[in-house]
Structure formats: C-alpha cells, structure tokens
Write an enzyme that holds these catalytic residues in place. Structure first.
Site, PDB file in Angstrom:
ATOM      1  N   ASN A 148       0.482 -11.506   5.895  1.00 52.77           N
ATOM      2  CA  ASN A 148       0.249 -11.947   4.505  1.00 52.77           C
ATOM      3  C   ASN A 148       0.727 -13.387   4.291  1.00 52.77           C
ATOM      4  O   ASN A 148       0.119 -14.156   3.558  1.00 52.77           O
ATOM      5  CB  ASN A 148       0.974 -11.010   3.545  1.00 52.77           C
ATOM      6  CG  ASN A 148       0.244  -9.691   3.373  1.00 52.77           C
ATOM      7  OD1 ASN A 148      -0.981  -9.666   3.271  1.00 52.77           O
ATOM      8  ND2 ASN A 148       0.983  -8.597   3.375  1.00 52.77           N
ATOM      9  N   ASP A 167       3.587  -3.658   1.433  1.00 48.00           N
ATOM     10  CA  ASP A 167       4.488  -3.350   2.553  1.00 48.00           C
ATOM     11  C   ASP A 167       5.873  -2.948   2.042  1.00 48.00           C
ATOM     12  O   ASP A 167       6.516  -2.050   2.576  1.00 48.00           O
ATOM     13  CB  ASP A 167       4.673  -4.570   3.453  1.00 48.00           C
ATOM     14  CG  ASP A 167       3.381  -5.087   4.041  1.00 48.00           C
ATOM     15  OD1 ASP A 167       2.620  -5.731   3.295  1.00 48.00           O
ATOM     16  OD2 ASP A 167       3.119  -4.821   5.221  1.00 48.00           O
ATOM     17  N   PHE A 182      -8.247  -7.197   5.953  1.00 49.36           N
ATOM     18  CA  PHE A 182      -7.380  -8.316   6.331  1.00 49.36           C
ATOM     19  C   PHE A 182      -6.617  -8.080   7.636  1.00 49.36           C
ATOM     20  O   PHE A 182      -6.636  -8.925   8.537  1.00 49.36           O
ATOM     21  CB  PHE A 182      -6.395  -8.605   5.191  1.00 49.36           C
ATOM     22  CG  PHE A 182      -5.403  -9.685   5.523  1.00 49.36           C
ATOM     23  CD1 PHE A 182      -4.107  -9.363   5.897  1.00 49.36           C
ATOM     24  CD2 PHE A 182      -5.762 -11.027   5.471  1.00 49.36           C
ATOM     25  CE1 PHE A 182      -3.195 -10.359   6.216  1.00 49.36           C
ATOM     26  CE2 PHE A 182      -4.859 -12.028   5.786  1.00 49.36           C
ATOM     27  CZ  PHE A 182      -3.571 -11.693   6.171  1.00 49.36           C
ATOM     28  N   ASN A 183      -5.912  -6.952   7.772  1.00 48.26           N
ATOM     29  CA  ASN A 183      -5.088  -6.731   8.964  1.00 48.26           C
ATOM     30  C   ASN A 183      -5.941  -6.721  10.234  1.00 48.26           C
ATOM     31  O   ASN A 183      -5.544  -7.214  11.285  1.00 48.26           O
ATOM     32  CB  ASN A 183      -4.318  -5.410   8.862  1.00 48.26           C
ATOM     33  CG  ASN A 183      -3.212  -5.460   7.809  1.00 48.26           C
ATOM     34  OD1 ASN A 183      -2.717  -6.537   7.475  1.00 48.26           O
ATOM     35  ND2 ASN A 183      -2.852  -4.311   7.263  1.00 48.26           N
ATOM     36  N   HIS A 210      -2.079  -0.456  -0.740  1.00 52.74           N
ATOM     37  CA  HIS A 210      -2.583  -0.007   0.554  1.00 52.74           C
ATOM     38  C   HIS A 210      -1.517   0.626   1.459  1.00 52.74           C
ATOM     39  O   HIS A 210      -1.670   1.759   1.918  1.00 52.74           O
ATOM     40  CB  HIS A 210      -3.186  -1.205   1.308  1.00 52.74           C
ATOM     41  CG  HIS A 210      -4.183  -1.989   0.529  1.00 52.74           C
ATOM     42  ND1 HIS A 210      -5.477  -1.569   0.324  1.00 52.74           N
ATOM     43  CD2 HIS A 210      -4.066  -3.184  -0.109  1.00 52.74           C
ATOM     44  CE1 HIS A 210      -6.120  -2.470  -0.400  1.00 52.74           C
ATOM     45  NE2 HIS A 210      -5.294  -3.460  -0.681  1.00 52.74           N
ATOM     46  N   ASP A 211      -0.454  -0.101   1.744  1.00 48.63           N
ATOM     47  CA  ASP A 211       0.414   0.256   2.868  1.00 48.63           C
ATOM     48  C   ASP A 211       1.172   1.571   2.762  1.00 48.63           C
ATOM     49  O   ASP A 211       1.333   2.271   3.770  1.00 48.63           O
ATOM     50  CB  ASP A 211       1.401  -0.893   3.124  1.00 48.63           C
ATOM     51  CG  ASP A 211       0.683  -2.134   3.638  1.00 48.63           C
ATOM     52  OD1 ASP A 211       1.205  -3.243   3.442  1.00 48.63           O
ATOM     53  OD2 ASP A 211      -0.414  -1.982   4.228  1.00 48.63           O
ATOM     54  N   ASP A 230       4.288  -6.718   7.283  1.00 46.50           N
ATOM     55  CA  ASP A 230       4.136  -8.147   6.926  1.00 46.50           C
ATOM     56  C   ASP A 230       4.309  -8.303   5.407  1.00 46.50           C
ATOM     57  O   ASP A 230       3.407  -8.764   4.702  1.00 46.50           O
ATOM     58  CB  ASP A 230       2.774  -8.691   7.389  1.00 46.50           C
ATOM     59  CG  ASP A 230       1.590  -8.067   6.640  1.00 46.50           C
ATOM     60  OD1 ASP A 230       0.550  -8.772   6.495  1.00 46.50           O
ATOM     61  OD2 ASP A 230       1.702  -6.910   6.176  1.00 46.50           O
ATOM     62  N   THR A 232       1.842  -1.804   9.126  1.00 47.08           N
ATOM     63  CA  THR A 232       1.157  -2.089   7.863  1.00 47.08           C
ATOM     64  C   THR A 232       0.733  -3.556   7.756  1.00 47.08           C
ATOM     65  O   THR A 232       0.530  -4.077   6.654  1.00 47.08           O
ATOM     66  CB  THR A 232       2.065  -1.740   6.662  1.00 47.08           C
ATOM     67  OG1 THR A 232       3.252  -2.556   6.734  1.00 47.08           O
ATOM     68  CG2 THR A 232       2.451  -0.275   6.673  1.00 47.08           C
TER      69      THR A 232
HETATM   70  O1  RIB Z   1      -5.945  -5.285   3.515  1.00 47.83           O
HETATM   71  C1  RIB Z   1      -4.705  -4.854   3.008  1.00 47.83           C
HETATM   72  C2  RIB Z   1      -3.627  -5.065   4.027  1.00 47.83           C
HETATM   73  O2  RIB Z   1      -3.495  -6.448   4.334  1.00 47.83           O
HETATM   74  C3  RIB Z   1      -2.250  -4.643   3.511  1.00 47.83           C
HETATM   75  O3  RIB Z   1      -1.464  -4.245   4.601  1.00 47.83           O
HETATM   76  C4  RIB Z   1      -1.716  -5.901   2.925  1.00 47.83           C
HETATM   77  O4  RIB Z   1      -0.282  -5.914   2.881  1.00 47.83           O
HETATM   78  C5  RIB Z   1      -2.216  -6.909   3.919  1.00 47.83           C
HETATM   79  O5  RIB Z   1      -1.313  -6.911   5.017  1.00 47.83           O
HETATM   80 CA    CA Z   2       0.678  -5.294   4.903  1.00 47.98          CA
END
Ligand code: RIB
Ligand code: CA
Length: 311
Positions: free
Chosen positions: A40, A16, A166-167, A240-241, A11, A125
């Site tokens: 996102n 990403d 978040f994801n 993160h990803d 996303d 991701t």
């Molecule tokens: O919490 C971080 C994640 O949420 C990452 O994958 C960022 O791109 C969002 O998608």
């Molecule tokens: Ca992401």
C-alpha cells in the site's frame, strides 16, 4: 480450545490493521509473528504502521519484522490513493511502543516455523512476495506450513486495473511461485471482500465498543470510506483483509471452493489477473481454495468480538 499458530504478513493499510486486530483478538488464533512487505505504501511505512496497529491494541509481545521492500521482479506500485501518504490516513498515529525485530521477515518466519511443534498458518494480506521468498528459499519447511491464506485476486474484475486486484498486480510472479509450490493455498478475493462493507451500522458497532482500539478505528474507518467513495463510489468501504483472517478465525463465515487458480504474469492489459476456473472448463487439477461466499453478520460479529478483547 485448540488454537492455530499464525504468522500475519501484511502491508498496513487500513484493512490490514483490522486484520491484525481480528487475528490478535480472536481466541482461535495464536499470532506468533507479524511480517511486513512493501505494498500500500513503501516498506518503512507499512512496517511503522504494523507497529502502530499493535501499539494501539496494547500488544507488545508479538515480534514484528520487515520483509521485502518490493516485488520479485517488478517495480513497486503503491496505493496512497486509498490509504493516504503514510498508509494510515485519518487518525493521529501514536508513537509505537512495539520495537522492530532486528531479524528479516524471512528469518522471523523461519524461526517461528522451526520453533513450532505444529504447522504454522500464514495469512498474507498484501503482495505475497515474502511468502514466495520463504517457499522458494526454504522448500524443506513446506511440511511445517499448515496453509497460506491470502487476501488478493478476484473471481471477477480488479480494483487496481480493470482486470487485476492490487495485491496480485503488485507481484503476480510471487503469486505464481506460491501456487507452483504446492502449499495449501486459499485465495480471498474482491468477489467476497466487497461484501465486508463498513456500513454506518457496522462502524457504530465498532465505535460503541469504547476501548482505545475502537476509538482509533473511528478516524481510520472514516478516511478509508471517504477514499473508497472518491475512487470507486463505494461510501461503505470494503474491509478486505480481515476476511482472510476469518478463514481461520471464523471458518464458518467464509465459503470456499476447490478449483484451478492461475495468475496472469505476461498480459499487457491483464497482468495480475487471477484466472479462477469455477466450472472446471480447463479440465486441470484444482490447486487452490477460493472464497465464494461470506456470512456478513457472522464476519462482523467476529471482528467486533476480537476488538473487544484488545486495549
Ligand atoms: O485490493 C485490496 C488489497 O490491497 C488489500 O489488502 C489492501 O490492503 C491492499 O493491500
Ligand atoms: Ca493489505
């Protein structure tokens, strides 16, 4: 060198994009397809941004297909507060040369899996909706899926709510379905990705590469660091990803443990929270691998080495 065939489901989103670059540039990974999901930012933008990521890197031979615009049951929640209105705040975005595949993400996933002589790994991701739909609708393909590696969740607190990453927050029902499916599953959560910090030294290393991808990275990383500082007081933005990709691309850099993993789907204040039973307190069979450590230098070396191979 034997390679791992991979589908990246994403996303984009700043991190990403770097995950895509690590997958595309690492010699161990053979990216067979890219699929996008609403996360996102809404799906049209995450899909455009995936096309931009491959265009910047000079990659034109990997199919990109759009998937679920939102979660299985909930309304989509987006994260412009981190990624900007278009999902890739900072750089001027080039017109993508990468065309969009006319298939759905689900169809592309099925076609890639069925065409492969060896099981396919899926690195997700974003919200894990597309993977959940694939496993729900085509359980017959399970034996042809090597594993699912997902950036999401946390062994500690959240970043979208106090308890939810978040994801996981966007689509906890999808995560529950994937966990229930029995597919080999690895969770790469905030507890580890918060070690993948875009320090000044790391940013300088990436910019010093001096190719098109690294030049594009400069404004991308600056925006991401600025928003992470504003929202979380983290000026060295946690990327993160790419850590999820590193599980396959540089497995020696990510330490995982085999534990019981569950996700809260009912909590008023805790929906999306990932319950990671690190000490076997629940006396339940382990059902997932969870990342608990990162070789930070080794991880960034893998990212830099991958970007060097791109345009
Ligand atoms: O919490 C971080 C994640 O949420 C990452 O994958 C960022 O791109 C969002 O998608
Ligand atoms: Ca992401």
């Amino acid at each position: 060198m034997s390679t791992i065939p991979v589908i990246v489901d994403c996303d984009p989103g700043h991190d990403d994009v770097v995950a895509l670059w690590l997958a595309l540039g690492n010699p161990t990974i053979d990216v067979r397809g890219v699929t996008t999901v609403g996360g996102n930012v809404p799906l049209p933008l995450t899909t455009m941004n995936a096309r931009v990521a491959l265009t910047v890197a000079g990659v034109n031979d990997v199919p990109i297909a759009a998937g679920a615009s939102g979660p299985l049951e909930r309304e989509l929640e987006t994260a412009e507060w981190i990624h900007g209105e278009n999902g890739l705040g900072g750089p001027e975005l080039p017109t993508p040369t990468m065309t969009l595949d006319e298939r759905s993400a689900q169809q592309l996933m099925v076609d890639v899996i069925e065409a492969s002589t060896e099981p396919i790994a899926i690195v997700a991701t974003g919200p894990i909706t597309n993977v959940a739909i694939l496993l729900r609708d085509r359980p017959d393909l399970m034996s042809r899926i090597r594993e699912v590696v997902w950036m999401g969740g946390s062994t500690e607190r959240g970043n979208a709510t106090p308890y939810a990453e978040f994801n996981a927050l966007v689509d906890p029902e999808a995560l529950a379905l994937v966990l229930e499916s029995g597919v080999k599953f690895t969770m790469v959560g905030l507890n580890v990705t918060h070690q993948a910090l875009l320090t000044a030294e790391v940013r300088e290393r990436i910019i010093a590469i001096g190719n098109n991808t690294s030049r594009f990275s400069d404004d991308l990383m600056r925006f991401f660091c600025d928003t992470n500082e504003t929202v979380y007081g983290m000026p060295d933005g946690p990327l993160h990803d790419p850590v999820a990709v590193a599980v396959l691309a540089a497995p020696e850099t990510v330490e995982v443990v085999h534990v019981r993993l569950d996700v809260e789907t009912k909590g008023t204040h805790t929906a999306g929270a990932t319950s990671v039973d690190l000490h076997g307190l629940l006396d339940r069979e382990p059902n997932a691998y969870v990342a608990v450590g990162l070789d930070v230098d080794g991880f960034w070396n893998a990212v830099v080495d991958a970007i060097k191979t791109l345009d």
